[in-house]
Design a protein around this motif. Structure first.
Motif, mmCIF file in Angstrom:
data_model
loop_
_atom_site.group_PDB
_atom_site.id
_atom_site.type_symbol
_atom_site.label_atom_id
_atom_site.label_comp_id
_atom_site.label_asym_id
_atom_site.label_seq_id
_atom_site.Cartn_x
_atom_site.Cartn_y
_atom_site.Cartn_z
ATOM 1 N N TYR A 124 7.070 13.688 7.810
ATOM 2 C CA TYR A 124 7.432 12.352 7.346
ATOM 3 C C TYR A 124 6.137 11.275 6.530
ATOM 4 O O TYR A 124 6.484 10.682 6.269
ATOM 5 N N GLU A 125 5.618 11.570 6.914
ATOM 6 C CA GLU A 125 3.638 10.806 6.272
ATOM 7 C C GLU A 125 3.712 11.532 4.820
ATOM 8 O O GLU A 125 3.498 10.627 4.118
ATOM 9 N N ASN A 126 4.484 12.658 4.804
ATOM 10 C CA ASN A 126 4.188 12.771 3.722
ATOM 11 C C ASN A 126 5.636 11.854 2.291
ATOM 12 O O ASN A 126 5.814 12.439 1.083
ATOM 13 N N VAL A 127 7.015 11.224 2.846
ATOM 14 C CA VAL A 127 7.842 11.065 2.413
ATOM 15 C C VAL A 127 7.097 9.392 1.532
ATOM 16 O O VAL A 127 6.811 8.767 2.962
ATOM 17 N N PRO A 128 6.706 9.051 1.070
ATOM 18 C CA PRO A 128 6.646 7.514 0.217
ATOM 19 C C PRO A 128 7.527 6.766 1.453
ATOM 20 O O PRO A 128 8.953 7.118 1.436
ATOM 21 N N ASP A 129 6.636 5.540 1.793
ATOM 22 C CA ASP A 129 7.657 4.592 1.980
ATOM 23 C C ASP A 129 8.544 3.872 1.788
ATOM 24 O O ASP A 129 9.472 3.862 2.646
ATOM 25 N N LYS A 130 9.081 3.227 0.756
ATOM 26 C CA LYS A 130 9.897 2.643 0.369
ATOM 27 C C LYS A 130 11.412 4.312 0.630
ATOM 28 O O LYS A 130 12.617 3.399 0.857
ATOM 29 N N PHE A 131 11.057 5.406 0.773
ATOM 30 C CA PHE A 131 12.151 5.916 0.764
ATOM 31 C C PHE A 131 11.958 6.992 2.705
ATOM 32 O O PHE A 131 12.808 6.962 2.526
ATOM 33 N N ARG A 132 11.697 5.863 3.043
ATOM 34 C CA ARG A 132 11.401 6.331 4.987
ATOM 35 C C ARG A 132 12.546 5.609 5.056
ATOM 36 O O ARG A 132 12.125 3.956 5.610
ATOM 37 N N TYR A 133 14.186 5.839 5.494
ATOM 38 C CA TYR A 133 15.225 4.958 5.613
ATOM 39 C C TYR A 133 15.639 5.221 6.853
ATOM 40 O O TYR A 133 16.022 4.693 8.281
ATOM 41 N N TRP A 134 14.637 5.655 7.287
ATOM 42 C CA TRP A 134 14.010 5.609 9.629
ATOM 43 C C TRP A 134 13.535 4.771 9.908
ATOM 44 O O TRP A 134 13.545 4.623 11.192
ATOM 45 N N GLN A 135 12.725 4.182 9.115
ATOM 46 C CA GLN A 135 12.030 2.848 9.749
ATOM 47 C C GLN A 135 12.927 2.127 9.081
ATOM 48 O O GLN A 135 12.544 1.476 8.541
ATOM 49 N N ILE A 136 12.896 1.004 10.392
ATOM 50 C CA ILE A 136 14.218 -0.039 10.085
ATOM 51 C C ILE A 136 13.605 -1.212 10.710
ATOM 52 O O ILE A 136 13.117 -1.044 12.049
ATOM 53 N N ASP A 137 13.092 -2.607 9.938
ATOM 54 C CA ASP A 137 12.387 -3.184 11.241
ATOM 55 C C ASP A 137 11.188 -3.533 12.197
ATOM 56 O O ASP A 137 10.866 -3.666 12.717
#
Length: 153
Positions: free
Chosen positions: A134-147
């Motif tokens: 998960y940490e290798n995925v750029p922030d703006k593509f982390r759809y599982w992190q919401i609010d």
């Protein structure tokens, strides 16, 4: 968009030419080296026909064939949130990305939920890991992190 399905239709992150994209497809399509995985030419997925080993040299043709499988991050997030409301347990399993394929650095990450070691069936000059990525995925593509909430901790 077809919905992800646990261990069948999986979400895959692709890092290529300094760009990141999400794709959805059959899990078998993501053995990078079909020869190592023991696939016969007649068993290839149509997307991989003539591409038994997926590398920087063959990825352009492959990505062109699976263009219809490319998914916008916002679309994934919207469907994920909807599924979370209806069936939270299934949403967590179905929408968890299974693979991260980094063609820029020749690295394959797997967190496939079943006992198949996709990370072992990679080209000879690649590195393969079974680990959370998960940490290798750029922030703006982390759809599982919401609010401020991370649904895949």
């Amino acid at each position: 968009m077809v919905n992800p399905k646990y261990a069948e239709q999986v979400l895959v992150g692709i890092q290529y030419k300094n760009s990141f994209s999400w794709y959805l497809g059959d899990c078998e399509m993501w053995y990078l080296d079909y020869n190592e995985a023991g696939y016969l030419p007649s068993e290839y997925e149509k997307e991989r026909e003539g591409i038994p080993i997926l590398t920087k040299d063959t990825v352009d043709a492959f990505l062109e064939r699976i263009e219809q499988n490319k998914i916008n991050t916002e679309d994934i997030k919207r469907k994920f949130l909807s599924e979370l409301e209806e069936n939270p347990n299934d949403a967590i399993y179905d929408y968890r990305p299974c693979f991260l394929v980094d063609f820029d650095n020749s690295i394959f990450y797997s967190q496939f939920p079943e006992s198949i070691s996709f990370e072992e069936y990679i080209p000879k000059d690649w590195k393969g890991y079974f680990q959370k990525f998960y940490e290798n995925v750029p922030d703006k593509f982390r759809y599982w992190q919401i609010d401020g909430k991370n649904y895949f901790k």
